[in-house]
Design a protein around this motif. Structure first.
Motif, PDB file in Angstrom:
ATOM      1  N   GLY A 180      45.976  74.618  61.096  1.00 17.16           N
ATOM      2  CA  GLY A 180      44.810  74.536  61.494  1.00 17.16           C
ATOM      3  C   GLY A 180      44.001  76.088  61.552  1.00 17.16           C
ATOM      4  N   VAL A 181      42.113  75.263  61.248  1.00 16.81           N
ATOM      5  CA  VAL A 181      41.557  76.156  60.612  1.00 16.81           C
ATOM      6  C   VAL A 181      40.542  76.114  61.838  1.00 16.81           C
ATOM      7  N   GLY A 182      40.922  76.299  63.392  1.00 12.35           N
ATOM      8  CA  GLY A 182      39.784  77.013  64.631  1.00 12.35           C
ATOM      9  C   GLY A 182      38.901  75.640  64.633  1.00 12.35           C
ATOM     10  N   PRO A 183      38.732  75.423  65.813  1.00 13.01           N
ATOM     11  CA  PRO A 183      37.839  76.613  65.827  1.00 13.01           C
ATOM     12  C   PRO A 183      38.753  77.513  67.132  1.00 13.01           C
TER      13      PRO A 183
ATOM     14  N   GLY B  43      43.179  85.677  65.977  1.00  8.42           N
ATOM     15  CA  GLY B  43      44.386  85.380  66.164  1.00  8.42           C
ATOM     16  C   GLY B  43      44.083  83.468  64.780  1.00  8.42           C
ATOM     17  N   LEU B  44      43.271  83.012  64.616  1.00 10.16           N
ATOM     18  CA  LEU B  44      42.750  82.940  63.110  1.00 10.16           C
ATOM     19  C   LEU B  44      43.099  82.319  62.083  1.00 10.16           C
ATOM     20  N   ARG B  45      42.482  84.442  62.132  1.00 12.42           N
ATOM     21  CA  ARG B  45      42.989  84.420  60.706  1.00 12.42           C
ATOM     22  C   ARG B  45      44.752  84.516  60.551  1.00 12.42           C
ATOM     23  N   VAL B  46      45.359  85.206  61.182  1.00 10.86           N
ATOM     24  CA  VAL B  46      46.392  85.744  61.065  1.00 10.86           C
ATOM     25  C   VAL B  46      47.597  84.128  60.418  1.00 10.86           C
ATOM     26  N   GLY B  47      47.272  82.743  61.205  1.00 12.77           N
ATOM     27  CA  GLY B  47      47.634  81.289  60.143  1.00 12.77           C
ATOM     28  C   GLY B  47      46.982  80.792  59.146  1.00 12.77           C
ATOM     29  N   MET B  48      45.712  81.164  58.724  1.00 11.48           N
ATOM     30  CA  MET B  48      45.211  80.917  57.608  1.00 11.48           C
ATOM     31  C   MET B  48      45.167  81.866  56.585  1.00 11.48           C
ATOM     32  N   ALA B  49      45.856  82.669  56.862  1.00  7.63           N
ATOM     33  CA  ALA B  49      46.535  84.021  55.571  1.00  7.63           C
ATOM     34  C   ALA B  49      47.467  83.958  55.477  1.00  7.63           C
TER      35      ALA B  49
ATOM     36  N   PRO C 226      49.532  72.965  47.250  1.00  7.36           N
ATOM     37  CA  PRO C 226      48.215  72.810  48.480  1.00  7.36           C
ATOM     38  C   PRO C 226      48.054  73.013  50.058  1.00  7.36           C
ATOM     39  N   VAL C 227      47.215  73.704  49.616  1.00  6.58           N
ATOM     40  CA  VAL C 227      46.874  74.151  51.394  1.00  6.58           C
ATOM     41  C   VAL C 227      46.070  73.835  51.683  1.00  6.58           C
ATOM     42  N   TYR C 228      45.668  72.824  52.988  1.00  6.43           N
ATOM     43  CA  TYR C 228      44.962  71.489  53.820  1.00  6.43           C
ATOM     44  C   TYR C 228      44.500  72.727  54.908  1.00  6.43           C
ATOM     45  N   GLY C 229      43.073  72.163  54.915  1.00  9.75           N
ATOM     46  CA  GLY C 229      42.824  72.922  56.513  1.00  9.75           C
ATOM     47  C   GLY C 229      42.163  72.018  57.157  1.00  9.75           C
ATOM     48  N   VAL C 230      42.153  71.937  58.784  1.00 12.79           N
ATOM     49  CA  VAL C 230      42.483  70.794  59.724  1.00 12.79           C
ATOM     50  C   VAL C 230      41.903  70.863  60.721  1.00 12.79           C
ATOM     51  N   CYS C 231      40.312  70.885  61.066  1.00 14.09           N
ATOM     52  CA  CYS C 231      39.696  71.568  62.511  1.00 14.09           C
ATOM     53  C   CYS C 231      40.905  70.792  64.200  1.00 14.09           C
ATOM     54  N   SER C 232      41.421  71.644  64.285  1.00 16.13           N
ATOM     55  CA  SER C 232      42.704  72.193  65.213  1.00 16.13           C
ATOM     56  C   SER C 232      41.997  71.317  66.264  1.00 16.13           C
ATOM     57  N   LEU C 233      40.812  71.082  66.235  1.00 19.48           N
ATOM     58  CA  LEU C 233      40.631  69.937  67.959  1.00 19.48           C
ATOM     59  C   LEU C 233      41.263  68.744  67.263  1.00 19.48           C
ATOM     60  N   ASP C 234      40.807  68.222  65.883  1.00 26.10           N
ATOM     61  CA  ASP C 234      41.156  67.553  65.566  1.00 26.10           C
ATOM     62  C   ASP C 234      42.872  67.005  65.215  1.00 26.10           C
TER      63      ASP C 234
END
Length: 219
Positions: free
Chosen positions: A66-69, A74-80, A92-100
């Protein structure tokens, strides 16, 4: 196909393993609701999920994060963490809008009705987005609940302490789940398509301000 899903965009620290060989199937998950424990909890949760199903990190085929918002820290912990695992394993690492991801989890319950998803943005504000037939039609954005025009939305999902600000039917999905995260990009993952670069959706500047910047602010 074994996919690791993680999200730290909300107070819930989420990690899970999803089998994407056919219909997405949840194999293991850990969810810890603690907005101050993202860094301490996430990696142990990932390793616990792998241990539960008798797998190791080298068995992973892809990662979804999840890339947020979400709040900056907190957000950078998961992404890092997701990026580090992906780099170390060469997957591969795929980013997803967390609201989606929340909207995907609501899924068929929304049918043709418009869905509003809200999460806690702190400072008495919310992150929000609107969906119709599974597609995002507005947002993501950030504002005070009283300032949000929810248009023709008939359902709401997300933060339990914020959904009651709106006179809408509540769907009980409070945070991104592993199945919701993976479901949002399942076709891309299965196809082996190259992921887009990970870009965090902060939507506003971080709460922390450097000392020099605070001093420079007018009083």
């Amino acid at each position: 196909m074994l996919v690791l899903a993680v999200d730290t965009a909300t107070p819930a620290v989420t990690a899970g393993l999803v089998d994407l060989s056919s219909t997405p199937t949840l194999l293991a998950s850990r969810v810890t609701v603690d907005p101050r424990a993202h860094a301490e909890v996430l990696t142990p949760s990932i390793l616990e999920c792998l241990h539960e199903v008798g797998r190791t990190p080298t068995d992973l085929d892809a990662i979804v994060v999840g890339v947020g918002p979400g709040p900056f820290t907190g957000l950078r912990v998961g992404m890092a963490t997701a990026a580090a695992f992906g780099d170390a394993l060469g997957i591969p690492v795929y980013g997803v809008c967390s609201l989606d991801a929340i909207a995907v989890e609501v899924g068929a319950a929304a049918q043709d009705r418009e869905l509003l998803v809200v999460t806690d943005a702190r400072r008495r504000e919310i992150y929000w987005a609107r969906y119709r037939s599974g597609e995002r039609i507005a947002g993501p954005g950030v504002c005070k609940p009283a300032d949000l025009e929810f248009e023709s939305a008939r359902l709401i999902a997300g933060s339990a302490q914020h959904v009651d600000y709106f006179d809408l039917r509540v769907e009980p999905v409070e945070s991104p789940s592993p199945l919701g995260l993976v479901g949002a990009v399942a076709d891309l993952v299965r196809s082996g398509a190259a992921p887009e670069p990970l870009v965090p959706l902060y939507l506003r500047r971080p709460d922390a301000v450097e000392t020099a910047a605070r001093v420079a602010r007018p009083t």
